[in-house]
Structure formats: C-alpha cells, structure tokens
Design an enzyme around this catalytic site. Structure first.
Site: not given
Length: 125
Positions: A39-40, A97, A105-106, A110, A112
C-alpha cells in the site's frame, strides 16, 4: 469518497491501471488470479493489498459473479501472500471494505493484509 458496491465496474480505476501496468506498484505476488503489492499509504508496518485480476467492484460482486476457480485462486493468493510475508505467526488482519458504510474508496475488490505489530481492537468504540 466511499463508493457504491453495486455500481458497474470502472476500467479506469487505479487498481485496473496497476493491473495493466500503467501505474507502477511494489509488487510482492502475482498469478493468474491475483496481484499483491505494498500500500502506498501503509497503516501498519506491513500493509499489502491483494486484488483479483478480474473486473470486480466489491466482495459482493466477486462472490456473486466470479467463477469458482477465480474465487479459489484469489482466496489462496491471499493466504500465500500472508505466508510468504511471515505473518501466520504472530498473526495478521485481513480487511475488505465494501460499499459506502464500509468506506470502500476504490471500485475494484481489494483485501488489505496488515501485520508487523499488535493491531488492537477490531473496530473503534
């Protein structure tokens, strides 16, 4: 801004661009079913995102529409990444999420993977 988990897939989302190689990532795993990368904006000493290679908006979309082979491959990939990163002991956390209340948010599924320290309670009170 959180997204609607039932919206149509947007091939212009950042994870789709990463999958196509248009945006670089710090890749740690890739196979036919998944891509994993750091993750960035890490929220733990180790924070890796695992995304399916298919165009799925959310867990709801993926679980309803992916093939059994895609589902098995993706779930195995999440486990492979955790093992490869040495997280099985002392432990780690998975988080996906979904939708607005889940603060997704995306608009690409995904998961995490968080590890590298004691993570505390699951949800703030």
């Amino acid at each position: 801004m959180p997204i609607d988990a039932t919206q149509p897939y947007d091939p212009g989302n950042i994870f789709a661009k990463i999958l196509r190689g248009e945006i670089p990532c710090r890749e740690v795993y890739r196979d036919d079913w998944a891509l994993a990368f750091h993750d960035i904006n890490p929220q733990a000493p180790l924070h890796i995102l695992v995304i399916p290679t298919g165009p799925y908006v959310s867990w709801a979309d993926f679980s309803a529409n992916a093939s059994a082979e895609e589902i098995a491959g993706f779930v195995r990939a999440v486990g492979d990444v955790a093992r490869q990163q040495g997280l099985v002991e002392p432990g780690y956390r998975l988080l996906a999420n979904i939708g607005q209340h889940g603060h997704q948010e995306v608009p690409h599924l995904h998961v995490h993977i968080f590890g590298g320290r004691q993570l505390g309670a699951m949800l703030p009170r």
